[in-house]
Design an enzyme around this catalytic site. Structure first.
Site, PDB file in Angstrom:
ATOM      1  N   LYS A   1     -11.909  -2.902  -5.685  1.00 61.47           N
ATOM      2  CA  LYS A   1     -12.661  -3.628  -4.656  1.00 61.47           C
ATOM      3  C   LYS A   1     -12.797  -5.071  -5.097  1.00 61.47           C
ATOM      4  O   LYS A   1     -12.800  -5.360  -6.293  1.00 61.47           O
ATOM      5  CB  LYS A   1     -14.065  -3.016  -4.485  1.00 61.47           C
ATOM      6  CG  LYS A   1     -14.688  -3.292  -3.138  1.00 61.47           C
ATOM      7  CD  LYS A   1     -14.163  -2.354  -2.077  1.00 61.47           C
ATOM      8  CE  LYS A   1     -14.801  -2.617  -0.727  1.00 61.47           C
ATOM      9  NZ  LYS A   1     -14.456  -1.550   0.227  1.00 61.47           N
TER      10      LYS A   1
HETATM   11  P1  NAD Z   1     -18.560  -5.277   9.874  1.00 64.85           P
HETATM   12  O1  NAD Z   1     -18.864  -6.547   9.176  1.00 64.85           O
HETATM   13  O2  NAD Z   1     -17.476  -5.229  10.895  1.00 64.85           O
HETATM   14  O3  NAD Z   1     -19.884  -4.700  10.592  1.00 64.85           O
HETATM   15  C1  NAD Z   1     -21.093  -4.485   9.933  1.00 64.85           C
HETATM   16  C2  NAD Z   1     -22.151  -4.207  10.995  1.00 64.85           C
HETATM   17  O4  NAD Z   1     -23.380  -3.851  10.344  1.00 64.85           O
HETATM   18  C3  NAD Z   1     -22.485  -5.407  11.865  1.00 64.85           C
HETATM   19  O5  NAD Z   1     -22.810  -4.949  13.168  1.00 64.85           O
HETATM   20  C4  NAD Z   1     -23.740  -5.992  11.223  1.00 64.85           C
HETATM   21  O6  NAD Z   1     -24.513  -6.754  12.123  1.00 64.85           O
HETATM   22  C5  NAD Z   1     -24.417  -4.714  10.811  1.00 64.85           C
HETATM   23  N1  NAD Z   1     -25.399  -4.832   9.731  1.00 64.85           N
HETATM   24  C6  NAD Z   1     -25.299  -5.520   8.580  1.00 64.85           C
HETATM   25  N2  NAD Z   1     -26.405  -5.350   7.847  1.00 64.85           N
HETATM   26  C7  NAD Z   1     -27.207  -4.526   8.566  1.00 64.85           C
HETATM   27  C8  NAD Z   1     -28.475  -3.975   8.341  1.00 64.85           C
HETATM   28  N3  NAD Z   1     -29.150  -4.236   7.223  1.00 64.85           N
HETATM   29  N4  NAD Z   1     -28.984  -3.165   9.305  1.00 64.85           N
HETATM   30  C9  NAD Z   1     -28.306  -2.887  10.432  1.00 64.85           C
HETATM   31  N5  NAD Z   1     -27.096  -3.379  10.691  1.00 64.85           N
HETATM   32  C10 NAD Z   1     -26.564  -4.198   9.768  1.00 64.85           C
HETATM   33  O7  NAD Z   1     -18.273  -4.218   8.698  1.00 64.85           O
HETATM   34  P2  NAD Z   1     -17.502  -2.841   8.815  1.00 64.85           P
HETATM   35  O8  NAD Z   1     -16.075  -3.073   8.481  1.00 64.85           O
HETATM   36  O9  NAD Z   1     -17.876  -2.158  10.073  1.00 64.85           O
HETATM   37  O10 NAD Z   1     -18.113  -2.055   7.563  1.00 64.85           O
HETATM   38  C11 NAD Z   1     -19.376  -1.380   7.634  1.00 64.85           C
HETATM   39  C12 NAD Z   1     -19.479  -0.427   6.455  1.00 64.85           C
HETATM   40  O11 NAD Z   1     -18.378   0.489   6.482  1.00 64.85           O
HETATM   41  C13 NAD Z   1     -19.417  -1.068   5.060  1.00 64.85           C
HETATM   42  O12 NAD Z   1     -20.205  -0.286   4.184  1.00 64.85           O
HETATM   43  C14 NAD Z   1     -17.955  -0.931   4.677  1.00 64.85           C
HETATM   44  O13 NAD Z   1     -17.753  -0.976   3.286  1.00 64.85           O
HETATM   45  C15 NAD Z   1     -17.681   0.446   5.246  1.00 64.85           C
HETATM   46  N6  NAD Z   1     -16.275   0.750   5.499  1.00 64.85           N
HETATM   47  C16 NAD Z   1     -15.501  -0.043   6.302  1.00 64.85           C
HETATM   48  C17 NAD Z   1     -14.186   0.327   6.542  1.00 64.85           C
HETATM   49  C18 NAD Z   1     -13.311  -0.464   7.476  1.00 64.85           C
HETATM   50  O14 NAD Z   1     -12.161  -0.031   7.713  1.00 64.85           O
HETATM   51  N7  NAD Z   1     -13.766  -1.573   8.037  1.00 64.85           N
HETATM   52  C19 NAD Z   1     -13.645   1.479   5.952  1.00 64.85           C
HETATM   53  C20 NAD Z   1     -14.463   2.273   5.156  1.00 64.85           C
HETATM   54  C21 NAD Z   1     -15.776   1.896   4.937  1.00 64.85           C
END
Ligand code: NAD
Length: 448
Positions: A138
């Site tokens: 990461k």
């Molecule tokens: P993103 O930046 O697209 O979206 C994050 C969302 O969470 C946004 O809507 C933001 O406003 C919201 N957010 C942030 N802090 C918050 C809080 N304290 N309370 C409520 N909402 C909050 O990110 P993403 O790609 O959707 O990733 C989200 C999670 O999923 C992370 O933990 C990431 O590591 C994990 N993840 C992502 C992927 C991927 O393919 N994008 C794959 C596996 C895991």
């Protein structure tokens, strides 16, 4: 003190400017750390429990309790105002045993080494759970991308890539997007690496634009995988999805896409949140209309088809299914006892603390862990890497069909392990992953 708090914010603030790749419709990443819990310690607690139950070889146990490589880099950037700002970035490779490392790059003010290490280890376990030939890594840069201009974002990304370019590569370590990064940023990583190596290295990153060798279906993959898991879990634990109410925390790539899949399948989504607030409608929220609202207004707030509620009440709303899809450490000993959902599907990485797990288990709540539930993203990243190396690209239907197969098989294997060993799905998933990685160490031996 949290590392982010020590960094000067001056010079990187450019209010009102939305850089390319972060259109107004995209909510900014979180800008504050969510908790004092150390995610690396949270990861270790689960790993140690799995290792104990597996009677893991002591040497392998010691190796996996540390990261293989931790790199910290300084990233000087000439900002648009002519001043130099120095950002801090990391790349951690937790385990290289299973193959090239795989793992996203996060741009966020909350990035710190404990978080990056934990996220790298979760990638090791996640890749092993779904049986991909990858180790775990990461990366992260302490910054708020929503406050950087497009030029600043590009320069930051290129300089960070240059700083880590000796340890990444299609056969070494393959980054991807995570919170605060996207396909445009992956395009800059690919170009910078390719220029330095005097070759076109499409397979050095995944989550790229289609024109650069991205895979069809990658953008939706994590959300689609969560939808797959919901159906398998509902079937196994006898939850009627025709009447189930779903609450989702986070409306970004993962939460927003999962919400769309649920809504299109006729599953009632009653609560949603983003970094600015939460909305609730016990009769169901029209997710398509929410997406239109967010495209125009950037945040959920003000959506006319639901009432605004306090974000801290979202996780404890009346519902059958809860999908935390934002950041780490959201379900804690403070709120776990009040959670009403029967099934939790972890879209985010590390959203539930170890103490909360115990409380939920005591209440009979089923938790499908992150290292299984959100593995759809890395699975299609693997498909992208395979397609790039072959120079041959698959139709979306083939990507989706293969993804659905992987999620189906992996859910069944984790559920079987959990049942056989009489442990939670989380510990079952860790046991499956740790056992696979340990077998590889045994076969390869320890290089001397
Ligand atoms: P993103 O930046 O697209 O979206 C994050 C969302 O969470 C946004 O809507 C933001 O406003 C919201 N957010 C942030 N802090 C918050 C809080 N304290 N309370 C409520 N909402 C909050 O990110 P993403 O790609 O959707 O990733 C989200 C999670 O999923 C992370 O933990 C990431 O590591 C994990 N993840 C992502 C992927 C991927 O393919 N994008 C794959 C596996 C895991």
């Amino acid at each position: 003190m949290h590392e982010a708090a020590a960094r000067p914010a001056s010079g990187i603030r450019r209010e009102g400017i939305a850089p390319a790749g972060f259109p107004e419709s995209r909510p900014p990443p979180m800008t504050t750390p969510t908790t004092q819990k150390d995610p690396w310690q949270e990861m270790l607690k689960r790993f140690n429990e799995a290792a104990r139950r597996l009677d893991l070889d002591e040497g392998v146990w010691k190796i996996l309790s540390e990261a293989d490589l931790e790199l910290k880099v300084s990233i000087p950037v000439v900002m648009d105002n002519g001043k130099v700002e120095v950002f801090t970035g990391y790349r951690v490779q937790h385990s290289r045993a299973m193959g090239p490392c795989k793992g996203g790059i996060r741009y966020d003010l909350g990035v710190n080494i404990a978080e990056v290490k934990a996220l790298a280890a979760w990638m090791t376990w996640k890749c092993a759970v779904v049986n991909l030939p990858f180790g775990g890594a990461k990366g992260g840069v302490i910054c708020d991308p929503s406050k950087l201009s497009m030029r600043e974002l590009e320069v930051l990304t290129r300089r960070y890539t240059a700083a880590i370019s000796d340890i990444i590569g299609p056969d070494r370590d393959v980054p991807a997007p995570d919170v605060g990064t996207n396909d445009q940023i992956m395009a800059w990583v690919m170009d910078t690496y390719s220029m330095r190596k005097h070759e076109t290295a499409a397979a050095v990153v995944t989550g790229k634009p289609l024109l650069l060798g991205g895979s069809r279906g990658r953008a939706d993959a994590t959300g689609r995988g969560i939808f797959d898991i919901l159906q398998h879990a509902a079937h196994r634990f006898r939850l009627d999805l025709r009447t189930a109410r779903v609450v989702i925390q986070g409306f970004g790539n993962v939460g927003g896409t999962a919400a769309r899949y649920f809504h299109e399948a006729g599953i009632k989504v009653v609560g949603l949140s983003d970094v600015k607030g939460a909305i609730y409608n016990p009769n169901g929220i029209d997710v398509h209309r929410v997406r239109e609202h967010v495209t125009k207004n950037r945040f959920l707030a003000g959506f006319p088809g639901a009432e605004s509620i306090d974000a801290k009440d979202l996780l404890t709303l009346p519902c059958e299914v809860l999908v935390p899809a934002a950041v780490e450490n959201q379900i804690t000993e403070q709120n776990a006892a009040r959670i009403q959902a029967k099934l939790i599907i972890e879209g985010a990485n590390g959203p539930t603390t170890d103490e909360a797990d115990k409380i939920l288990e005591g209440k009979g709540v089923v938790v499908v862990p992150d290292i299984l539930a959100n593995a759809g993203g890395v699975t299609v990243s693997y498909f992208e890497w395979v397609q790039d190396r072959a120079g041959f690209f698959w139709p979306e239907s083939e990507v989706n069909q293969r993804l659905d197969e992987v999620m189906h098989r992996s859910f069944a294997e984790v559920a079987e392990m959990a049942e056989k060993k009489k442990v939670s799905l989380r510990i079952g998933a860790y046991m499956l992953a740790v056992e696979r990685v340990a077998q590889v160490y045994k076969l390869r031996g320890i290089y001397a």
